[in-house]
Scaffold this active site. Sequence first.
Site, short mmCIF file in Angstrom:
data_model
loop_
_atom_site.label_atom_id
_atom_site.label_comp_id
_atom_site.label_asym_id
_atom_site.label_seq_id
_atom_site.Cartn_x
_atom_site.Cartn_y
_atom_site.Cartn_z
N GLY A 1 25.85 70.83 65.08
CA GLY A 1 26.45 70.48 66.36
C GLY A 1 27.15 69.13 66.35
NE ARG B 1 25.37 75.35 66.06
CZ ARG B 1 24.69 74.24 66.31
NH1 ARG B 1 23.69 73.88 65.52
NH2 ARG B 1 24.99 73.47 67.35
CG ASP C 1 17.47 73.08 59.54
OD1 ASP C 1 16.32 72.73 59.17
OD2 ASP C 1 17.67 74.03 60.32
CE LYS D 1 24.69 66.65 63.38
NZ LYS D 1 24.97 68.08 63.47
CB THR D 2 20.75 65.17 65.55
OG1 THR D 2 20.21 65.66 66.78
CG2 THR D 2 19.71 64.24 64.96
CG ASP E 1 18.93 67.32 70.00
OD1 ASP E 1 19.68 67.13 70.98
OD2 ASP E 1 18.70 68.43 69.51
CE1 TYR F 1 21.21 69.09 99.72
CE2 TYR F 1 22.62 67.15 99.65
CZ TYR F 1 22.36 68.42 100.10
OH TYR F 1 23.26 69.04 100.93
N GLY G 1 18.31 68.72 74.30
CA GLY G 1 17.18 68.31 73.49
C GLY G 1 16.11 69.40 73.51
NE ARG G 2 15.97 75.25 73.33
CZ ARG G 2 17.04 75.91 73.76
NH1 ARG G 2 17.79 76.54 72.92
NH2 ARG G 2 17.33 75.92 75.04
CD GLU H 1 18.91 72.60 75.58
OE1 GLU H 1 18.87 71.66 74.76
OE2 GLU H 1 19.78 73.48 75.54
CE1 TYR I 1 28.04 73.54 74.11
CE2 TYR I 1 27.14 74.09 76.27
CZ TYR I 1 27.29 74.38 74.93
OH TYR I 1 26.69 75.49 74.40
CD GLU I 2 28.58 68.54 80.81
OE1 GLU I 2 27.55 68.61 80.10
OE2 GLU I 2 28.96 69.46 81.55
N GLY I 3 27.98 65.46 76.72
CA GLY I 3 27.58 64.29 75.95
C GLY I 3 27.83 64.38 74.45
NE ARG I 4 27.72 69.97 71.70
CZ ARG I 4 27.73 71.11 71.01
NH1 ARG I 4 26.60 71.59 70.51
NH2 ARG I 4 28.84 71.77 70.84
#
Lengths: 552, 552
Positions: free
Chosen positions: A90, A154, A185, A211-212, A214, A252, A260-261, A320, A425-428
């Site tokens: 990613g 990937r 990986d 790199k990641t 996360d 609200y 971050g899975r 996430e 996706y906004e942060g990647r």
Amino acid sequence: MAATPGRLSSVYSDLQKHRVHVPLPLPSVFSSSFDVVDGPNSSAAGNPDEIAKLFPNVFGQPSASLVPCSGSSKIKADQSLKIGVVLSGGQAPGGHNVISGIFDYLQSRTKGSTLYGFKGGPAGVMKCKYVELTSDFVHPYRNQGGFDMICSGRDKIETPEQFKQAQETVTKLGLDGLVIIGGDDSNTNACLLAENFRGKNLKTRVIGCPKTIDGDLKCKEVPTSFGFDTACKIYAEMIGNVMVDARSTGKYYHFIRLMGRAASHITLECALQTRPNVTFIGEEVYAKKQTLKNVTDYITDIVCKRAKLGLNYGVVLIPEGLIDFIPEVQQLIAELNEILASGAVDEGGEWKKKLKDQSRQLFELLPQAIKDQLLLERDPHGNVQVSKIETEKMLIQMVETELEKRRQAGTYAAQFRGQSHFYGYEGRCGLPTNFDSNYCYALGYGAAALLHAGKTGLISSVGNLGAPVSEWTVGGTALTSLMDVERRHGKFKPVIKKAMVELDGAPFKKFASMREDWALKNKYISPGPIQFSGPTADRTNYTLMLELGVQA
Amino acid sequence: MAATPGRLSSVYSDLQKHRVHVPLPLPSVFSSSFDVVDGPNSSAAGNPDEIAKLFPNVFGQPSASLVPCSGSSKIKADQSLKIGVVLSGGQAPGGHNVISGIFDYLQSRTKGSTLYGFKGGPAGVMKCKYVELTSDFVHPYRNQGGFDMICSGRDKIETPEQFKQAQETVTKLGLDGLVIIGGDDSNTNACLLAENFRGKNLKTRVIGCPKTIDGDLKCKEVPTSFGFDTACKIYAEMIGNVMVDARSTGKYYHFIRLMGRAASHITLECALQTRPNVTFIGEEVYAKKQTLKNVTDYITDIVCKRAKLGLNYGVVLIPEGLIDFIPEVQQLIAELNEILASGAVDEGGEWKKKLKDQSRQLFELLPQAIKDQLLLERDPHGNVQVSKIETEKMLIQMVETELEKRRQAGTYAAQFRGQSHFYGYEGRCGLPTNFDSNYCYALGYGAAALLHAGKTGLISSVGNLGAPVSEWTVGGTALTSLMDVERRHGKFKPVIKKAMVELDGAPFKKFASMREDWALKNKYISPGPIQFSGPTADRTNYTLMLELGVQA
């Protein structure tokens, strides 16, 4: 502004154009000639005997450090190198600067060298799809987000056939080295390639880069992975804006799911930056064996307490991967997969009898939309698609249900309105922060230096990150030293274990010491957008600063 | 950094603290003494006779302009004023600077004056809930997002009883003036109050200020409403990041819904800033009487054409109010409301026979989740909740269905994967851009000057916005000149018509001239985060620049 190639003027925003020309400082070791010195031999993160068997050619290598040399360096200056680079997995902000760092090193230290960029990730290596990276090609990507210079993929290089393809490519191109930019990986893969190439007596060395977004690839020698800093700051900007909105509007509860899975570093960092009312850290939920009911009650209790203070709004951060950390949910999903695999789910609900008591109770507790998702959305193997579950919406509904019970019982009388958000996706692919820009450039410069010194099977390691860039240390850490084994299908498989949030680590402890205060009082902090100049430009993230023991 | 009150050091981020101290420039007319001169008498936007009847005391007022005065000003300098200010409706970045502008004007020009902030919107006026705004109180909010200094609310002052409450409040506090910061409805309300107070011979004058991120309150004299600039830049940052991700990853279509129910200015501006592959402008969909099938086919055609070019990714922008603009959807919803009101919806689907042919066909075309939403989610009046429909998810499913048909027909063979996003709350409370910071400060300063000059029933009007701040013009425009009437329940009701996207206006024409190019080629632009210094700090938005005829 300096002249920019045509590409920039047509497709770049003013800020992107400006960023291209921002100079990248280097650690001072690169300001003159240097040597690479070895430390003591290394071991493994676990099961060193098995790792030694899996990596007979590279196991036990010492870590390497770049040190200034007073006399003449042992590294040949007149050598020209052929190097390949590949982006794996990613996107993460800063990848282009790693490539720029490799390129600039080769240009300035190894005249006549060539850099090939493999296209579309590891598949590009196997299929020998590449582009020769020239100054004109690389230049516009400096300090830019995304991986679009050569794109990523990937695929993995793991079968004997795939290793053979990779060997053919590096042999055909006559590569002296290959830099693999990726996560846990991909760096495991880098080490397998290093082992394989050395075993085959190929001249091609392999260096990894961490790199990641996360943030779950790190260790003592590799204090952080690139992209984490930028991604967290982008998410924190959005969270901070929503917090100001929540406080201004006063009606609200915003439930915000963050990427971050596997690990909850992003959520923890964003919490430290913004101070939400409720934050879940998956690792804690797992360690405390919390149930979905516990999680729901935790939020509901805070909603009720805040209501008594007249505060009917708030912000909740959810990693996430939260539900993956809840043991009973894992159990339910395992049972559902079994039941779904064995046949039909009847309308009448007879199938539910196949669930164990605890799982049936949990299933009944879930909102209808989530039940539907669990039963209907299956992956190609027929399994429940956990990733499709919108945890933030699920929790809003569960809190609503619980509050309704309390309303009936007379213990809650206010109004609860949930709003859901997911930032991913906004942060990647944002423009890398100054930190990620500089860190990546040093990682790339260092990776090229390690290859120049003939090193293989190391991960580029830049340290002392709490100090100014000039004082950063540069070197390489044996990839095997980060490894352990997992048993899969009766075989040992090497893995770099993901770095999870440590519950006794400084970042979590800081968070845990403040969260009760944040829950009921309004301590919101709105970091605002990333600024590339001004008072906040060079501050890195809390997680890194706390882990380094630097004032945060 | 200068010393900051305690509040700042504990709850402000470094950037927020920094922004507090950034000086706010003023139009040069405020650099010495000035007079307020009247233009010719005004009329109304429509039905002037009816507006004249509804506003007998303020109709026809001339617009007012602030001009430097060479001799002594007619405006008494030794006068001390009591002024109230209220925030009305949804948040917009910059509201705090309007208040700061009023406060600073009073401090510097009318010694001994008092400024009251009504709390929680118009309800604060009616209930006489207020706080006296002091220098210490106002200071920390300079250049800050949100409305949390005094908060806002959506109440209206419209019944005789409510007008009486407002009269009591302004009389009790002895107010010389009231500034109402809000959108079209709130400024209509401001004018009704001005009329009412003058009709009752109260000394309290009323001035409005143009606020809304949606950008739909504007006219020749009021070139833009504040907050639009900041909100669009925040959304465009996110869209730009997603675009870079889309291009790097190469496998997702991102469907992004943006705030803006009534008008599509935000979507249009974001499109001009980022150049997506597909953009819907509600006003065009309505003007061309497009159907949901047309909308779906438009996307699907572009997906198929891009697939032939090997591009299986893209970005689609959707205004929040899109389906409200589709005539057949409005018709379906009207029929559904009728059917739902008259009784049950049977499981077997017999109820569908009550739908007209066209509506039934449309209903059958909808994805199941949307059907469920239409039937199950009703507001307290039993009506379908259009606002709850996730248009971006609906369109993803409809495009999937259409692509599947084309796959069967052999005209599409690629893979389509949709990702949905909604950007709303993230943009309403961000730190205001330099433009919104300066514009709001001038609006507030001007509003106070108009009250000081004894004006009422005007909206603060700052013009010549394409020039540097020093050259901006300051004045007030008769609120009645913006008004038309609508007939409701047999009575004429005054309204300030929302400014919709003009299909023959410069922003839309620019977009329309480029969108085909954007659809198939990759022309993505990633604006990056708002920067408060550097090369992009003082650029305003395309919509405003194009409407002003300034180079954009």
